[in-house]
Design a protein around this motif. Sequence first.
Motif, PDB file in Angstrom:
ATOM      1  N   VAL A  50      32.917  73.337 -12.489  1.00 11.52           N
ATOM      2  CA  VAL A  50      32.534  74.387 -11.538  1.00 11.52           C
ATOM      3  C   VAL A  50      32.899  74.027 -10.102  1.00 11.52           C
ATOM      4  O   VAL A  50      33.018  74.917  -9.252  1.00 11.52           O
ATOM      5  CB  VAL A  50      31.027  74.703 -11.638  1.00 11.52           C
ATOM      6  N   ASP A  51      33.098  72.737  -9.801  1.00  6.83           N
ATOM      7  CA  ASP A  51      33.498  72.354  -8.438  1.00  6.83           C
ATOM      8  C   ASP A  51      35.017  72.273  -8.310  1.00  6.83           C
ATOM      9  O   ASP A  51      35.541  71.720  -7.348  1.00  6.83           O
ATOM     10  CB  ASP A  51      32.855  71.027  -8.043  1.00  6.83           C
ATOM     11  N   ASP A  52      35.736  72.792  -9.341  1.00  6.51           N
ATOM     12  CA  ASP A  52      37.204  72.841  -9.380  1.00  6.51           C
ATOM     13  C   ASP A  52      37.857  71.507  -9.725  1.00  6.51           C
ATOM     14  O   ASP A  52      39.091  71.410  -9.694  1.00  6.51           O
ATOM     15  CB  ASP A  52      37.794  73.372  -8.065  1.00  6.51           C
ATOM     16  N   ALA A  53      37.089  70.483 -10.020  1.00  9.21           N
ATOM     17  CA  ALA A  53      37.691  69.254 -10.527  1.00  9.21           C
ATOM     18  C   ALA A  53      38.272  69.534 -11.919  1.00  9.21           C
ATOM     19  O   ALA A  53      37.715  70.311 -12.701  1.00  9.21           O
ATOM     20  CB  ALA A  53      36.651  68.144 -10.612  1.00  9.21           C
ATOM     21  N   VAL A  54      39.402  68.904 -12.207  1.00  7.82           N
ATOM     22  CA  VAL A  54      40.075  69.083 -13.501  1.00  7.82           C
ATOM     23  C   VAL A  54      40.157  67.740 -14.206  1.00  7.82           C
ATOM     24  O   VAL A  54      40.584  66.731 -13.624  1.00  7.82           O
ATOM     25  CB  VAL A  54      41.483  69.681 -13.317  1.00  7.82           C
ATOM     26  N   LEU A  55      39.740  67.738 -15.469  1.00  9.96           N
ATOM     27  CA  LEU A  55      39.791  66.540 -16.303  1.00  9.96           C
ATOM     28  C   LEU A  55      40.747  66.812 -17.460  1.00  9.96           C
ATOM     29  O   LEU A  55      40.533  67.732 -18.237  1.00  9.96           O
ATOM     30  CB  LEU A  55      38.406  66.200 -16.865  1.00  9.96           C
ATOM     31  N   ARG A  56      41.769  66.010 -17.569  1.00 12.21           N
ATOM     32  CA  ARG A  56      42.705  66.130 -18.684  1.00 12.21           C
ATOM     33  C   ARG A  56      42.508  64.937 -19.606  1.00 12.21           C
ATOM     34  O   ARG A  56      42.699  63.786 -19.199  1.00 12.21           O
ATOM     35  CB  ARG A  56      44.138  66.178 -18.177  1.00 12.21           C
ATOM     36  N   LEU A  57      42.117  65.199 -20.861  1.00 16.37           N
ATOM     37  CA  LEU A  57      41.816  64.138 -21.817  1.00 16.37           C
ATOM     38  C   LEU A  57      42.888  64.094 -22.897  1.00 16.37           C
ATOM     39  O   LEU A  57      43.158  65.088 -23.564  1.00 16.37           O
ATOM     40  CB  LEU A  57      40.451  64.362 -22.472  1.00 16.37           C
ATOM     41  N   ASP A  58      43.483  62.906 -23.066  1.00 20.32           N
ATOM     42  CA  ASP A  58      44.508  62.707 -24.088  1.00 20.32           C
ATOM     43  C   ASP A  58      44.150  61.499 -24.943  1.00 20.32           C
ATOM     44  O   ASP A  58      44.136  60.370 -24.443  1.00 20.32           O
ATOM     45  CB  ASP A  58      45.876  62.484 -23.454  1.00 20.32           C
ATOM     46  N   PRO A  59      43.856  61.707 -26.224  1.00 17.46           N
ATOM     47  CA  PRO A  59      43.615  60.569 -27.112  1.00 17.46           C
ATOM     48  C   PRO A  59      44.940  59.883 -27.426  1.00 17.46           C
ATOM     49  O   PRO A  59      45.977  60.549 -27.530  1.00 17.46           O
ATOM     50  CB  PRO A  59      43.003  61.209 -28.358  1.00 17.46           C
ATOM     51  N   PRO A  60      44.946  58.557 -27.559  1.00 14.75           N
ATOM     52  CA  PRO A  60      46.218  57.839 -27.710  1.00 14.75           C
ATOM     53  C   PRO A  60      46.936  58.110 -29.020  1.00 14.75           C
ATOM     54  O   PRO A  60      48.155  57.987 -29.088  1.00 14.75           O
ATOM     55  CB  PRO A  60      45.799  56.370 -27.598  1.00 14.75           C
ATOM     56  N   LEU A  61      46.216  58.476 -30.063  1.00 17.12           N
ATOM     57  CA  LEU A  61      46.821  58.632 -31.384  1.00 17.12           C
ATOM     58  C   LEU A  61      46.726  60.059 -31.908  1.00 17.12           C
ATOM     59  O   LEU A  61      46.673  60.286 -33.109  1.00 17.12           O
ATOM     60  CB  LEU A  61      46.162  57.661 -32.372  1.00 17.12           C
ATOM     61  N   GLY A  62      46.706  61.024 -31.000  1.00 16.52           N
ATOM     62  CA  GLY A  62      46.619  62.413 -31.431  1.00 16.52           C
ATOM     63  C   GLY A  62      45.195  62.768 -31.827  1.00 16.52           C
ATOM     64  O   GLY A  62      44.304  61.924 -31.836  1.00 16.52           O
ATOM     65  N   TRP A  63      44.996  64.037 -32.188  1.00 17.64           N
ATOM     66  CA  TRP A  63      43.628  64.425 -32.511  1.00 17.64           C
ATOM     67  C   TRP A  63      43.613  65.601 -33.470  1.00 17.64           C
ATOM     68  O   TRP A  63      44.374  66.543 -33.366  1.00 17.64           O
ATOM     69  CB  TRP A  63      42.858  64.756 -31.240  1.00 17.64           C
ATOM     70  N   PHE A 208      44.552  50.213 -26.090  1.00 15.30           N
ATOM     71  CA  PHE A 208      45.299  51.160 -26.913  1.00 15.30           C
ATOM     72  C   PHE A 208      44.416  52.195 -27.614  1.00 15.30           C
ATOM     73  O   PHE A 208      44.908  53.232 -28.040  1.00 15.30           O
ATOM     74  CB  PHE A 208      46.214  50.441 -27.916  1.00 15.30           C
ATOM     75  N   ARG A 209      43.102  51.965 -27.701  1.00 13.73           N
ATOM     76  CA  ARG A 209      42.207  52.957 -28.290  1.00 13.73           C
ATOM     77  C   ARG A 209      41.588  53.882 -27.247  1.00 13.73           C
ATOM     78  O   ARG A 209      40.970  54.896 -27.606  1.00 13.73           O
ATOM     79  CB  ARG A 209      41.073  52.276 -29.068  1.00 13.73           C
ATOM     80  N   ALA A 210      41.737  53.563 -25.978  1.00 12.10           N
ATOM     81  CA  ALA A 210      41.051  54.310 -24.921  1.00 12.10           C
ATOM     82  C   ALA A 210      41.598  55.728 -24.786  1.00 12.10           C
ATOM     83  O   ALA A 210      42.811  55.962 -24.897  1.00 12.10           O
ATOM     84  CB  ALA A 210      41.184  53.577 -23.594  1.00 12.10           C
ATOM     85  N   VAL A 211      40.694  56.673 -24.536  1.00 10.76           N
ATOM     86  CA  VAL A 211      41.089  58.036 -24.195  1.00 10.76           C
ATOM     87  C   VAL A 211      41.535  58.026 -22.738  1.00 10.76           C
ATOM     88  O   VAL A 211      40.832  57.522 -21.855  1.00 10.76           O
ATOM     89  CB  VAL A 211      39.912  59.020 -24.375  1.00 10.76           C
ATOM     90  N   ARG A 212      42.706  58.574 -22.484  1.00 14.63           N
ATOM     91  CA  ARG A 212      43.235  58.632 -21.124  1.00 14.63           C
ATOM     92  C   ARG A 212      42.779  59.930 -20.457  1.00 14.63           C
ATOM     93  O   ARG A 212      43.122  61.009 -20.937  1.00 14.63           O
ATOM     94  CB  ARG A 212      44.751  58.512 -21.144  1.00 14.63           C
ATOM     95  N   VAL A 213      42.022  59.789 -19.383  1.00  8.61           N
ATOM     96  CA  VAL A 213      41.498  60.949 -18.673  1.00  8.61           C
ATOM     97  C   VAL A 213      42.108  60.984 -17.276  1.00  8.61           C
ATOM     98  O   VAL A 213      41.897  60.066 -16.479  1.00  8.61           O
ATOM     99  CB  VAL A 213      39.959  60.911 -18.570  1.00  8.61           C
ATOM    100  N   HIS A 214      42.868  62.031 -17.007  1.00  6.92           N
ATOM    101  CA  HIS A 214      43.430  62.231 -15.665  1.00  6.92           C
ATOM    102  C   HIS A 214      42.463  63.123 -14.884  1.00  6.92           C
ATOM    103  O   HIS A 214      42.247  64.273 -15.262  1.00  6.92           O
ATOM    104  CB  HIS A 214      44.812  62.880 -15.767  1.00  6.92           C
ATOM    105  N   VAL A 215      41.892  62.564 -13.837  1.00  6.20           N
ATOM    106  CA  VAL A 215      40.890  63.272 -13.038  1.00  6.20           C
ATOM    107  C   VAL A 215      41.518  63.711 -11.724  1.00  6.20           C
ATOM    108  O   VAL A 215      42.023  62.878 -10.955  1.00  6.20           O
ATOM    109  CB  VAL A 215      39.669  62.373 -12.749  1.00  6.20           C
TER     110      VAL A 215
END
Length: 223
Positions: A50-63, A208-215
């Motif tokens: 709601v504050d316009d922040a964008v979170l992009r979540l990418d799991p390393p091995l697909g989902w 290598f197991r971490a979810v990559r979150v671009h904030v």
Amino acid sequence: MTRSRPAAGGGRLVLVPPERLERWLDNAAGRHGAFADVVADADGVTVTCVDDAVLRLDPPLGWDGPGPTPLARLGAAARSRHRVAVLLVRRGRWAVGVFEGGDLVVSKVDARLVQGRTAAGGWSQQRFARRRGNQTDAVVDHAVETAVRVLGPHVATCVGLATGGDRGLVDEVLADRRLTGLAALRRLEPVEVGEPTKAVLLSTPGSFRAVRVHVVDPHGPGD
């Protein structure tokens, strides 16, 4: 441990262990407000707050995990106990292993002397350079044999290969035709490691197991 660093193009890249993802999302909602929009695609999930922040979540091995919502599905996929091979190589030392989830199934860590640099010049320097090159070649050869012996029998059950260390040496190891199947699994981001010791090898699932979150937070530096 959750890790964060500046991301290319702005914002921050946060590496979130799968087991901490739910709590991390709860904390993100506390900082940025409710999730106003959640959009899933083939690679991951984009959340707009709601504050316009964008979170992009990418799991390393697909989902493709079970769950009533995209974020629940992504979290379940990230926690899956996939088998992943690991190959770490630096001058003088190498380590290989197979992990099931965060648990080590099989491994081998080894080392071989590679002389340090010298300030000598002339013929002495040239002889040293040839000797050092030969020693490096021997490291690659031994690392290949270790990978063939230890990782080879598990290639068919692995869904990815995580590499780290000296990229050039890793490339040389994987160029061996006996490791073609292993090289084909190389679709994970390289892990950042120091010397390939057993302790370093055991720490690699955290990367290598971490979810990559671009904030991307328009109101601040990010999470």
